[in-house]
Design a protein around this motif. Structure first.
Motif, PDB file in Angstrom:
ATOM      1  N   ASP A   1      86.881 -93.750  39.187  1.00  0.00           N
ATOM      2  CA  ASP A   1      86.366 -93.218  40.457  1.00  0.00           C
ATOM      3  C   ASP A   1      85.803 -91.809  40.286  1.00  0.00           C
ATOM      4  O   ASP A   1      84.741 -91.495  40.808  1.00  0.00           O
TER       5      ASP A   1
ATOM      6  N   ARG B   1      81.755 -96.589  47.918  1.00  0.00           N
ATOM      7  CA  ARG B   1      82.250 -97.846  47.368  1.00  0.00           C
ATOM      8  C   ARG B   1      81.176 -98.923  47.389  1.00  0.00           C
ATOM      9  O   ARG B   1      81.108 -99.759  46.506  1.00  0.00           O
TER      10      ARG B   1
ATOM     11  N   GLU C   1      80.322-100.417  43.219  1.00  0.00           N
ATOM     12  CA  GLU C   1      81.419-101.385  43.145  1.00  0.00           C
ATOM     13  C   GLU C   1      81.793-101.552  41.677  1.00  0.00           C
ATOM     14  O   GLU C   1      81.023-102.048  40.880  1.00  0.00           O
TER      15      GLU C   1
ATOM     16  N   LYS D   1      89.165-100.397  39.025  1.00  0.00           N
ATOM     17  CA  LYS D   1      89.324 -99.262  39.930  1.00  0.00           C
ATOM     18  C   LYS D   1      90.499 -98.420  39.464  1.00  0.00           C
ATOM     19  O   LYS D   1      91.645 -98.786  39.648  1.00  0.00           O
TER      20      LYS D   1
END
Length: 169
Positions: free
Chosen positions: A98, A85, A89, A93
């Motif tokens: 991801d 993370r 960043e 999300k």
């Protein structure tokens, strides 16, 4: 598609499913999801080959999934989620984002891995963890007994340890 081409696969793993993103030839594509069940993981692993690399973050069911994938993929990297993370960043999300980030970081060899214990070490870790849980539970129960006795004005036990040999007498 040739099996010798490098594919980097990012998995965003959850309790019930895993989101899949595949990096190949500089492009990332979403590849759907699979069930986080033994059958679902085996079915996904069946499509992997020795040129495939898989990245997933360390979560509760990661080690079971990684063990199955390692039997088919050329390389499985379990990533430290805190460090991942920090590196990537994202403003948005989502599971797809991801998974794509994991695939890209793996392709760039910029994924911070966690140490993967061998089977014997993993078994010892589980044993130590279980013992620590039992000790905490025992302490919690003893404290509850002390609280019940105090609440009901039962005098203190004359022995130093109420649960020791003298205290139980």
């Amino acid at each position: 598609m040739s099996r010798t081409q490098r594919r980097c696969i990012g998995l965003d793993v959850h309790r019930d499913f895993a989101q899949v993103a595949v990096w190949q030839d500089g492009q990332v594509a979403q590849a759907g999801t699979f069930a986080a069940t033994p059958e679902g993981v085996r079915e996904f692993a069946a499509g992997l080959g020795p040129a495939d690399e898989v990245a997933l973050e360390a979560t509760g069911n990661t080690w079971a999934i990684a063990a199955v994938l390692a039997s088919r993929a050329g390389r499985v990297v379990v990533s430290n989620p805190v460090k991942t993370r920090t590196i990537a960043e994202a403003n948005v999300k989502t599971d797809k984002v991801d998974a794509a980030i994991l695939a890209q970081l793996l392709a760039a060899d910029y994924l911070p891995p966690v140490w993967l214990p061998d089977a014997e070490t993993a078994a010892l870790r589980r044993q130590v963890l279980r013992r620590a849980q039992i000790v905490r539970q025992r302490t919690r129960l003893k404290n509850q007994v002390h609280a019940i006795l105090a609440r009901n004005l039962v005098p203190r036990c004359p022995a130093a340890d109420m649960f020791g040999i003298k205290g139980r007498k």
